[in-house]
Design an enzyme around this catalytic site. Structure first.
Site, PDB file in Angstrom:
ATOM      1  N   ASP A  10       0.854  -1.187   0.000  1.00 36.00           N
ATOM      2  CA  ASP A  10       0.000   0.000   0.000  1.00 36.00           C
ATOM      3  C   ASP A  10       0.894   1.242   0.000  1.00 36.00           C
ATOM      4  OD1 ASP A  10      -1.664   2.111   0.641  1.00 36.00           O
ATOM      5  OD2 ASP A  10      -2.582   1.114   2.362  1.00 36.00           O
ATOM      6  N   ILE A  11       0.765   2.059  -1.017  1.00 42.24           N
ATOM      7  CA  ILE A  11       1.666   3.208  -1.182  1.00 42.24           C
ATOM      8  C   ILE A  11       1.523   4.219  -0.043  1.00 42.24           C
ATOM      9  CG2 ILE A  11       0.167   4.729  -2.582  1.00 42.24           C
ATOM     10  CD1 ILE A  11       2.640   5.120  -4.453  1.00 42.24           C
ATOM     11  N   ASN A  24      -7.608  11.701 -11.152  1.00 45.38           N
ATOM     12  CA  ASN A  24      -8.356  11.984 -12.387  1.00 45.38           C
ATOM     13  C   ASN A  24      -8.340  13.490 -12.595  1.00 45.38           C
ATOM     14  OD1 ASN A  24     -10.818  13.222 -11.152  1.00 45.38           O
ATOM     15  ND2 ASN A  24     -10.981  11.171 -10.258  1.00 45.38           N
ATOM     16  N   VAL A  33      -6.148   3.775  -5.924  1.00 48.29           N
ATOM     17  CA  VAL A  33      -5.068   4.370  -5.134  1.00 48.29           C
ATOM     18  C   VAL A  33      -5.420   5.812  -4.737  1.00 48.29           C
ATOM     19  CG1 VAL A  33      -3.659   5.139  -7.106  1.00 48.29           C
ATOM     20  CG2 VAL A  33      -2.558   4.547  -4.956  1.00 48.29           C
ATOM     21  N   ASP A  34      -6.166   6.494  -5.588  1.00 54.61           N
ATOM     22  CA  ASP A  34      -6.609   7.865  -5.302  1.00 54.61           C
ATOM     23  C   ASP A  34      -7.467   7.876  -4.031  1.00 54.61           C
ATOM     24  OD1 ASP A  34      -7.094  10.556  -5.703  1.00 54.61           O
ATOM     25  OD2 ASP A  34      -8.403  10.302  -7.448  1.00 54.61           O
ATOM     26  N   SER A 126      -2.593   4.210 -14.268  1.00 53.46           N
ATOM     27  CA  SER A 126      -3.505   3.826 -15.378  1.00 53.46           C
ATOM     28  C   SER A 126      -3.826   2.338 -15.467  1.00 53.46           C
ATOM     29  CB  SER A 126      -2.988   4.288 -16.750  1.00 53.46           C
ATOM     30  OG  SER A 126      -3.263   5.657 -16.964  1.00 53.46           O
ATOM     31  N   VAL A 129      -8.588   1.183 -12.952  1.00 52.33           N
ATOM     32  CA  VAL A 129      -9.830   1.619 -13.610  1.00 52.33           C
ATOM     33  C   VAL A 129      -9.579   2.082 -15.050  1.00 52.33           C
ATOM     34  CG1 VAL A 129     -11.697   3.334 -13.494  1.00 52.33           C
ATOM     35  CG2 VAL A 129     -10.800   2.342 -11.408  1.00 52.33           C
TER      36      VAL A 129
HETATM   37  N1  AR6 Z   1      -1.309   1.511  -3.054  1.00 53.68           N
HETATM   38  C1  AR6 Z   1      -0.677   1.291  -4.225  1.00 53.68           C
HETATM   39  N2  AR6 Z   1      -1.310   0.956  -5.376  1.00 53.68           N
HETATM   40  C2  AR6 Z   1      -2.657   0.828  -5.306  1.00 53.68           C
HETATM   41  C3  AR6 Z   1      -3.398   1.055  -4.120  1.00 53.68           C
HETATM   42  C4  AR6 Z   1      -2.671   1.402  -2.958  1.00 53.68           C
HETATM   43  N3  AR6 Z   1      -3.263   1.641  -1.785  1.00 53.68           N
HETATM   44  N4  AR6 Z   1      -4.718   0.838  -4.401  1.00 53.68           N
HETATM   45  C5  AR6 Z   1      -4.789   0.500  -5.713  1.00 53.68           C
HETATM   46  N5  AR6 Z   1      -3.555   0.485  -6.259  1.00 53.68           N
HETATM   47  P1  AR6 Z   1      -6.300   2.932 -10.109  1.00 53.68           P
HETATM   48  P2  AR6 Z   1      -5.946   4.371 -12.658  1.00 53.68           P
HETATM   49  C6  AR6 Z   1      -3.130   0.159  -7.630  1.00 53.68           C
HETATM   50  O1  AR6 Z   1      -7.606   2.381 -10.542  1.00 53.68           O
HETATM   51  O2  AR6 Z   1      -6.052   3.105 -13.423  1.00 53.68           O
HETATM   52  C7  AR6 Z   1      -9.454   6.528  -9.564  1.00 53.68           C
HETATM   53  O3  AR6 Z   1     -10.807   6.442  -9.294  1.00 53.68           O
HETATM   54  C8  AR6 Z   1      -4.039  -0.714  -8.476  1.00 53.68           C
HETATM   55  O4  AR6 Z   1      -3.823  -2.092  -8.186  1.00 53.68           O
HETATM   56  O5  AR6 Z   1      -6.163   3.446  -8.741  1.00 53.68           O
HETATM   57  O6  AR6 Z   1      -4.849   5.342 -12.991  1.00 53.68           O
HETATM   58  C9  AR6 Z   1      -9.020   7.937  -9.957  1.00 53.68           C
HETATM   59  O7  AR6 Z   1      -9.771   8.920  -9.290  1.00 53.68           O
HETATM   60  C10 AR6 Z   1      -3.591  -0.359  -9.882  1.00 53.68           C
HETATM   61  O8  AR6 Z   1      -2.526  -1.205 -10.299  1.00 53.68           O
HETATM   62  O9  AR6 Z   1      -5.823   4.161 -11.072  1.00 53.68           O
HETATM   63  C11 AR6 Z   1      -9.266   7.945 -11.416  1.00 53.68           C
HETATM   64  O10 AR6 Z   1     -10.621   8.245 -11.711  1.00 53.68           O
HETATM   65  C12 AR6 Z   1      -3.032   1.052  -9.755  1.00 53.68           C
HETATM   66  O11 AR6 Z   1      -3.041   1.368  -8.358  1.00 53.68           O
HETATM   67  C13 AR6 Z   1      -8.966   6.531 -11.853  1.00 53.68           C
HETATM   68  O12 AR6 Z   1      -9.163   5.732 -10.694  1.00 53.68           O
HETATM   69  C14 AR6 Z   1      -3.829   2.091 -10.489  1.00 53.68           C
HETATM   70  O13 AR6 Z   1      -5.191   1.815 -10.370  1.00 53.68           O
HETATM   71  C15 AR6 Z   1      -7.523   6.386 -12.291  1.00 53.68           C
HETATM   72  O14 AR6 Z   1      -7.333   5.100 -12.799  1.00 53.68           O
END
Ligand code: AR6
Length: 178
Positions: A10-11, A24, A33-34, A126, A129
């Site tokens: 977890d970052i 976003n 992650v956001d 990226s 989602v």
């Molecule tokens: N720590 C590290 N990495 C994580 C964590 C965490 N706690 N949680 C998820 N990931 P995503 P995107 C990873 O969907 O594709 C949001 O709603 C996850 O496994 O977070 O860039 C924003 O508001 C994946 O590999 O980001 C935007 O609307 C990576 O983080 C949209 O999602 C990215 O997944 C951005 O989509």
């Protein structure tokens, strides 16, 4: 030359100067992650993001267009700064997605350098989602970071933080990550 590291987890838990958020364009939070970063950082982070979004309102792409990055304080996180970058949504690869993803890494490193931050942790931008193929995204992430290091000599540590096993296994194939 900076050290490149690989971590699964977890970052928000990392002890680093800068944590990068995969945001976003609204900069107002979301899932993945956001969501985790905003939950851990608390309302101060959202307030700062709101203010940046308001200042940048009217520019094309909203608060932060894909490929660009902005910087805020950490709220309750233990890092010094949070860098919010917006990855491209995957549309099949013909809409400049690779260039935009590379720009996320480049612009985040540039901001870290400008703010005197020596260690920076990236999530796999990226690849959640936004649907970017994980293998291609990993290649761009590692390649772009390596290529950007000479221009950002203040950065001593770059940590790729993989939350999911699939990304972690992909990044493990890069021999120069430790
Ligand atoms: N720590 C590290 N990495 C994580 C964590 C965490 N706690 N949680 C998820 N990931 P995503 P995107 C990873 O969907 O594709 C949001 O709603 C996850 O496994 O977070 O860039 C924003 O508001 C994946 O590999 O980001 C935007 O609307 C990576 O983080 C949209 O999602 C990215 O997944 C951005 O989509």
């Amino acid at each position: 030359m900076a050290v490149l590291e690989l971590v699964q987890g977890d970052i928000t838990r990392l002890a680093v100067d800068a944590i990068v958020n995969a945001a976003n364009s609204s900069l107002l939070g979301g899932g993945g992650v956001d969501g985790a970063i905003h939950r851990a950082a608390g309302p101060e982070l959202l307030a700062e993001c709101l203010s940046i979004a308001a200042q940048r309102k009217g520019r094309s792409g909203g608060g932060c267009p894909p490929g660009e990055a902005v910087i805020t304080g950490p709220g309750r996180l233990s890092c010094k700064k949070v860098i919010h970058t917006v990855g491209p949504v995957w549309h099949g690869g013909s809409r400049g997605e690779a260039d935009l993803l590379a720009a996320c890494y480049r612009n985040s490193l540039r901001l870290a350098q400008e703010h005197g931050l020596e260690s920076i942790a990236f999530p796999n931008i990226s690849t959640g989602v936004y649907g970017y193929p994980k293998d291609a995204a990993a290649e761009i992430a590692v390649h772009t970071v390596k290529a950007s290091l000479p221009a950002n000599p203040g950065i001593k540590r770059v940590i790729f933080v993989c939350y999911d096993r699939e990304n972690y296994e992909l990044y493990k194939q890069f021999a120069d990550l430790r």
